[in-house]
Design a protein around this motif. Structure first.
Motif, mmCIF file in Angstrom:
data_model
loop_
_atom_site.group_PDB
_atom_site.id
_atom_site.type_symbol
_atom_site.label_atom_id
_atom_site.label_comp_id
_atom_site.label_asym_id
_atom_site.label_seq_id
_atom_site.Cartn_x
_atom_site.Cartn_y
_atom_site.Cartn_z
ATOM 1 N N ALA A 36 -12.625 -17.496 40.196
ATOM 2 C CA ALA A 36 -12.435 -18.681 39.357
ATOM 3 C C ALA A 36 -13.738 -19.174 38.749
ATOM 4 N N ARG A 37 -14.856 -18.919 39.404
ATOM 5 C CA ARG A 37 -16.130 -19.415 38.876
ATOM 6 C C ARG A 37 -16.956 -18.297 38.241
ATOM 7 N N ASN A 38 -17.330 -17.288 39.009
ATOM 8 C CA ASN A 38 -18.306 -16.305 38.536
ATOM 9 C C ASN A 38 -17.694 -15.233 37.646
ATOM 10 N N TYR A 39 -16.632 -14.587 38.134
ATOM 11 C CA TYR A 39 -16.054 -13.506 37.345
ATOM 12 C C TYR A 39 -15.455 -14.033 36.040
ATOM 13 N N ALA A 40 -14.814 -15.198 36.106
ATOM 14 C CA ALA A 40 -14.252 -15.786 34.887
ATOM 15 C C ALA A 40 -15.362 -16.116 33.893
ATOM 16 N N MET A 41 -16.488 -16.635 34.382
ATOM 17 C CA MET A 41 -17.620 -16.935 33.505
ATOM 18 C C MET A 41 -18.090 -15.689 32.773
ATOM 19 N N MET A 42 -18.167 -14.562 33.484
ATOM 20 C CA MET A 42 -18.673 -13.348 32.865
ATOM 21 C C MET A 42 -17.723 -12.819 31.795
ATOM 22 N N LEU A 43 -16.428 -12.968 32.013
ATOM 23 C CA LEU A 43 -15.475 -12.575 30.970
ATOM 24 C C LEU A 43 -15.535 -13.523 29.785
ATOM 25 N N GLU A 44 -15.715 -14.802 30.055
ATOM 26 C CA GLU A 44 -15.807 -15.795 28.985
ATOM 27 C C GLU A 44 -16.947 -15.446 28.027
ATOM 28 N N ILE A 45 -18.097 -15.065 28.564
ATOM 29 C CA ILE A 45 -19.251 -14.747 27.717
ATOM 30 C C ILE A 45 -19.007 -13.468 26.927
ATOM 31 N N LEU A 46 -18.364 -12.483 27.544
ATOM 32 C CA LEU A 46 -18.036 -11.265 26.797
ATOM 33 C C LEU A 46 -17.069 -11.563 25.655
ATOM 34 N N LEU A 66 -6.759 -10.105 44.315
ATOM 35 C CA LEU A 66 -6.512 -10.984 43.173
ATOM 36 C C LEU A 66 -5.067 -10.874 42.712
ATOM 37 N N ASP A 67 -4.522 -9.664 42.749
ATOM 38 C CA ASP A 67 -3.118 -9.490 42.381
ATOM 39 C C ASP A 67 -2.212 -10.227 43.360
ATOM 40 N N ALA A 68 -2.562 -10.211 44.645
ATOM 41 C CA ALA A 68 -1.765 -10.934 45.642
ATOM 42 C C ALA A 68 -1.814 -12.434 45.400
ATOM 43 N N TYR A 69 -2.994 -12.981 45.099
ATOM 44 C CA TYR A 69 -3.089 -14.403 44.766
ATOM 45 C C TYR A 69 -2.272 -14.717 43.510
ATOM 46 N N GLY A 72 1.434 -14.991 44.235
ATOM 47 C CA GLY A 72 1.867 -15.853 45.327
ATOM 48 C C GLY A 72 2.027 -15.159 46.657
ATOM 49 N N ARG A 73 1.399 -13.993 46.826
ATOM 50 C CA ARG A 73 1.514 -13.270 48.091
ATOM 51 C C ARG A 73 0.354 -13.549 49.030
ATOM 52 N N SER A 74 -0.552 -14.425 48.616
ATOM 53 C CA SER A 74 -1.690 -14.754 49.464
ATOM 54 C C SER A 74 -2.068 -16.207 49.257
ATOM 55 N N SER A 75 -2.640 -16.786 50.299
ATOM 56 C CA SER A 75 -3.182 -18.138 50.231
ATOM 57 C C SER A 75 -4.361 -18.186 51.187
ATOM 58 N N ASP A 76 -5.025 -19.322 51.271
ATOM 59 C CA ASP A 76 -6.116 -19.500 52.222
ATOM 60 C C ASP A 76 -6.207 -20.971 52.578
ATOM 61 N N GLU A 77 -6.929 -21.271 53.640
ATOM 62 C CA GLU A 77 -7.006 -22.645 54.129
ATOM 63 C C GLU A 77 -7.612 -23.572 53.090
ATOM 64 N N TRP A 78 -8.615 -23.121 52.352
ATOM 65 C CA TRP A 78 -9.269 -23.932 51.345
ATOM 66 C C TRP A 78 -8.276 -24.290 50.231
ATOM 67 N N LEU A 79 -7.453 -23.329 49.853
ATOM 68 C CA LEU A 79 -6.430 -23.588 48.838
ATOM 69 C C LEU A 79 -5.407 -24.588 49.349
ATOM 70 N N GLU A 80 -5.001 -24.450 50.606
ATOM 71 C CA GLU A 80 -4.040 -25.399 51.157
ATOM 72 C C GLU A 80 -4.627 -26.806 51.202
ATOM 73 N N LEU A 183 -7.035 -19.430 36.139
ATOM 74 C CA LEU A 183 -8.114 -18.458 35.967
ATOM 75 C C LEU A 183 -7.920 -17.260 36.895
ATOM 76 N N VAL A 184 -7.463 -17.508 38.108
ATOM 77 C CA VAL A 184 -7.217 -16.408 39.045
ATOM 78 C C VAL A 184 -6.003 -15.595 38.597
ATOM 79 N N ARG A 185 -4.927 -16.277 38.219
ATOM 80 C CA ARG A 185 -3.708 -15.567 37.787
ATOM 81 C C ARG A 185 -3.973 -14.693 36.567
ATOM 82 N N ASN A 186 -4.820 -15.166 35.664
ATOM 83 C CA ASN A 186 -5.008 -14.479 34.388
ATOM 84 C C ASN A 186 -6.174 -13.508 34.399
ATOM 85 N N PHE A 187 -6.884 -13.397 35.522
ATOM 86 C CA PHE A 187 -8.117 -12.622 35.495
ATOM 87 C C PHE A 187 -7.871 -11.148 35.213
ATOM 88 N N LEU A 188 -6.971 -10.506 35.965
ATOM 89 C CA LEU A 188 -6.745 -9.074 35.763
ATOM 90 C C LEU A 188 -6.195 -8.782 34.362
#
Length: 693
Positions: A36-46, A66-69, A72-80, A183-188
């Motif tokens: 959501a922060r680093n990889y998305a930034m690098m695509l944004e600049i490209l 990333l595909d699992a996120y 909806g096949r993955s989550s984490d405590e920070w997201l919750e 950003l995570v859903r659309n990254f791939l």
């Protein structure tokens, strides 16, 4: 000026397997947050600079997470914790939110933000003194800290929300979280579009990011380092090929693009590894300059800046070599300079390389796509944007993908070369120290057990075995580790190994409950303050019945073995003059599990004892090996009485033990999170020593 120098950025996008493959839960959040922060930034600049061509090496283990996120096949405590309104957070969750969401880069994220700084100053205050507004503001600050700001400004959220600095509403939290999730859903799909346009060349690595030369044969490292090695060694070339072949297929299937290039994990190569890379269908690979230059000691440095053609038993592979100085300058040094100074230094170096060439050349800049940016102002975006623009305007220089550069530059025959990685040209990070070698022993023993499973059992547990073969776990073993992260990764490694057994329906070996880390918290002392003799009825713990027992509250931050809100919420341990007593309380997820299995593993001077209590579809039963008398009850709590003789112990003996909880086909919890508990039974003169006067 004619184009003399192809500058090839190869950005390595990688995160280890944080997902527990039995539950789907990610035990650490870094795959999602770095995306959501680093990889998305690098695509944004490209996307801003379509004439800039680069290579992105996305590891299969990252892409699948990333595909699992995204689906909806993955989550984490920070997201919750960011998904839950503060009014619905329990006290334990509030404590976790405060601890986790203040654990960010203070210099770059907290200090420049007045409200984040204000919240940071409250970090030692009890959670019930934090207002709901404080907690909600912390949720929103954390989301903003881990979201690409350029994408937010490009319209993912309303600009009035971005102008706020405090007093966020529930609607604000929801909007920010949805933007981060988008950003995570659309990254791939976003990366696939860039690859389809030709602006990005996709490369990949072996599936779970293992060190391929060491999977083939750990003894290969003997030629480049003088250290102890695990004996017997690990030798599974078939696993190396499986990791390579599966990795290539996975990325091609997810991103719908042909993949020709392979960045072998940590740039690790050997003659046999390059042959396996060719056999898996890759046409080019890359590694560090050390691998080449030490074989050509009398040649000028400019020999680095050309592709090489390696002949292997499986076919031909083109090799390119990383310029270590320039790659490390971006990764480690330029963050402390102004953007203008850093770009100027880089450009001067590129000009020197270009002007020293006697024919067109290839400059390979290879580094991680996330770690460096944490230390740059504004997450590195201004620097990277300016660097691309300056190189695009530089005469005699072209920003190219690796494949484009290889097509324009004839390859030189590759000399025979010794094995090594991009870290000092050897494998010392991953093998050679006691902890590293012990980790290889754990892996070898698990791999040997897995080979004896039937085909169905092997298929169910294969992905956990591949995850355990990854390089990331051994990175944190040895003298150069940092303690907190090392504990987390030790837990993660043993979790993947344990899942090999649970997914196959096998019993987890006791060795996997023992941390690999030397000097880690392997022994938790249990010190009852007096004798107990409670009723064994499965009811709640009576204040008087268990008053003198030792109370253990499992730490929700105890790493991968006890991640998030603990499944076992409380354990009480005590003794009488003849019996040992245990009481366990469970969280709701254990109560909901159709099948629950609690194992308590004891070791005494007389030997080992294993107690198992099962609940399957409401029916409960217990077994103990070796057989011996015991009393137990499972209701609101699990209560157990074990005579000392059942444990093959006598008064004054020391007993070590650990608790493992399994349910829904997975390892749910281990108590303690690291190591074992230790209790000294009352000595023969206990009554005399504790006589009241």
């Amino acid at each position: 000026m004619p184009e003399l120098l192809s500058v090839c950025f190869l950005w390595h996008f990688h995160q280890p397997q944080y997902q527990d493959l039995t539950s789907g839960t990610a035990l650490l959040p870094w795959t999602r947050l770095h995306c959501a922060r680093n990889y998305a930034m690098m695509l944004e600049i490209l996307e801003e600079q379509p004439t800039v061509h680069v290579t992105i090496n996305i590891t299969p283990v990252l892409a699948t997470q990333l595909d699992a996120y995204a689906h909806g096949r993955s989550s984490d405590e920070w997201l919750e914790l960011t998904s839950t309104p503060v009014t619905k957070l329990g006290m334990d969750q509030r404590m976790r939110l405060i601890a986790l969401f203040l654990d960010v880069n203070r210099e770059r994220i907290i200090d420049p933000d007045a409200r984040y700084t204000e919240l940071y100053r409250l970090r030692n205050e009890p959670p019930d003194s934090w207002s709901e507004q404080d907690l909600r503001d912390l949720q929103c600050k954390f989301i903003l800290a881990w979201t690409c700001s350029a994408d937010l400004q490009a319209g993912l959220v309303d600009r009035t929300l971005l102008a706020k600095s405090r007093d966020y509403t529930e609607e604000d939290r929801t909007a920010l979280l949805e933007a981060q999730q988008e950003l995570v859903r659309n990254f791939l799909p976003r990366l696939a579009r860039l690859a389809a346009s030709g602006q990005v060349e996709l490369a990949t690595s072996p599936f779970a990011h293992p060190i391929i030369p060491l999977l083939i044969d750990t003894d290969v490292a003997r030629s480049v380092q003088d250290t102890p090695f695990p004996q017997p060694g690990f030798r599974h070339p078939e696993d190396a090929f499986m990791q390579l072949e599966l990795g290539k297929k996975t990325v091609e299937d997810l991103l719908h693009q042909r993949v020709r290039g392979c960045w072998p994990s940590e740039g690790s190569v050997s003659q046999n590894a390059v042959a396996e890379i060719a056999r898996a269908g890759f046409s080019w690979t890359a590694t560090d300059e050390e691998i080449l230059l030490r074989e050509l000691p009398d040649e000028p440095h400019r020999v680095l800046y050309r592709p090489y053609r390696a002949q292997t038993r499986a076919g031909e592979v083109t090799m390119v070599f990383r310029d270590r100085g320039l790659s490390d300058a971006i990764g480690f040094w330029y963050a402390s300079l102004t953007k203008e100074h850093a770009v100027g230094q880089f450009l001067d170096s590129v000009r020197s390389i270009r002007d020293a060439l006697d024919r067109p050349g290839v400059l390979s800049i290879i580094l991680d796509g996330e770690n460096a940016w944490e230390f740059y102002p504004e997450g590195g975006a201004p620097f990277l944007r300016a660097l691309y623009a300056a190189l695009a305007d530089e005469p005699g220089v072209r920003l190219s993908t690796v494949a484009e550069a290889i097509e324009r530059n004839p390859a030189t025959p590759m000399p025979d070369f010794r094995p090594g990685s991009w870290i000092d040209g050897n494998f010392r990070i991953w093998i050679g120290e006691d902890e590293d070698n012990r980790a290889w022993q754990y892996l070898r023993e698990t791999r040997e057990d897995w080979a004896r499973f039937d085909p169905t059992e092997q298929e169910r547990s294969r992905m956990s075995l591949l995850a355990a073969e990854g390089s990331d776990w051994n990175w944190w073993y040895g003298r150069d580790r940092t303690s907190q992260t090392a504990v987390q990764f030790d837990d993660l490694y043993r979790r993947h190994l344990a899942n090999v057994y649970t997914q196959a329906g096998k019993q987890i070996p006791d060795r996997l409950l023992v941390p690999i880390l030397d000097g880690g918290p392997t022994m938790v002392p249990i010190l009852p303050v007096g004798l107990v003799s409670p009723r064994i009825d499965g009811g709640p713990p009576g204040d008087l019945d268990w008053a003198s027992a030792h109370h253990v509250k499992p730490d929700s931050g105890g790493g991968a073995m006890n991640s998030g809100v603990p499944v076992v919420t409380s354990v009480r341990i005590g003794y009488s003059l003849s019996d040992m007593y245990l009481l366990m309380q469970f969280a709701a997820q254990a109560d909901r599990a159709r099948d629950l299995r609690v194992e308590v593993r004891f070791t005494s001077p007389g030997g080992s004892t294993r107690l198992i209590i099962r609940r399957d579809d409401g029916k409960t039963k217990a077994s103990i090996d070796p057989l011996g008398p015991m009393t137990w009850a499972l209701g609101e709590t699990l209560q157990i009485r074990l005579p000392f003789e059942t444990l093959r112990a006598r008064r004054g003996d020391t007993i070590t033990f650990a608790i493992v909880v399994l349910g829904e086909g997975r390892l749910m919890s281990a108590v303690p999170a690291h190591g074992v508990m230790s209790i000294e039974l009352p000595a023969a003169d206990y009554e005399l020593q504790h006589r009241e006067v």
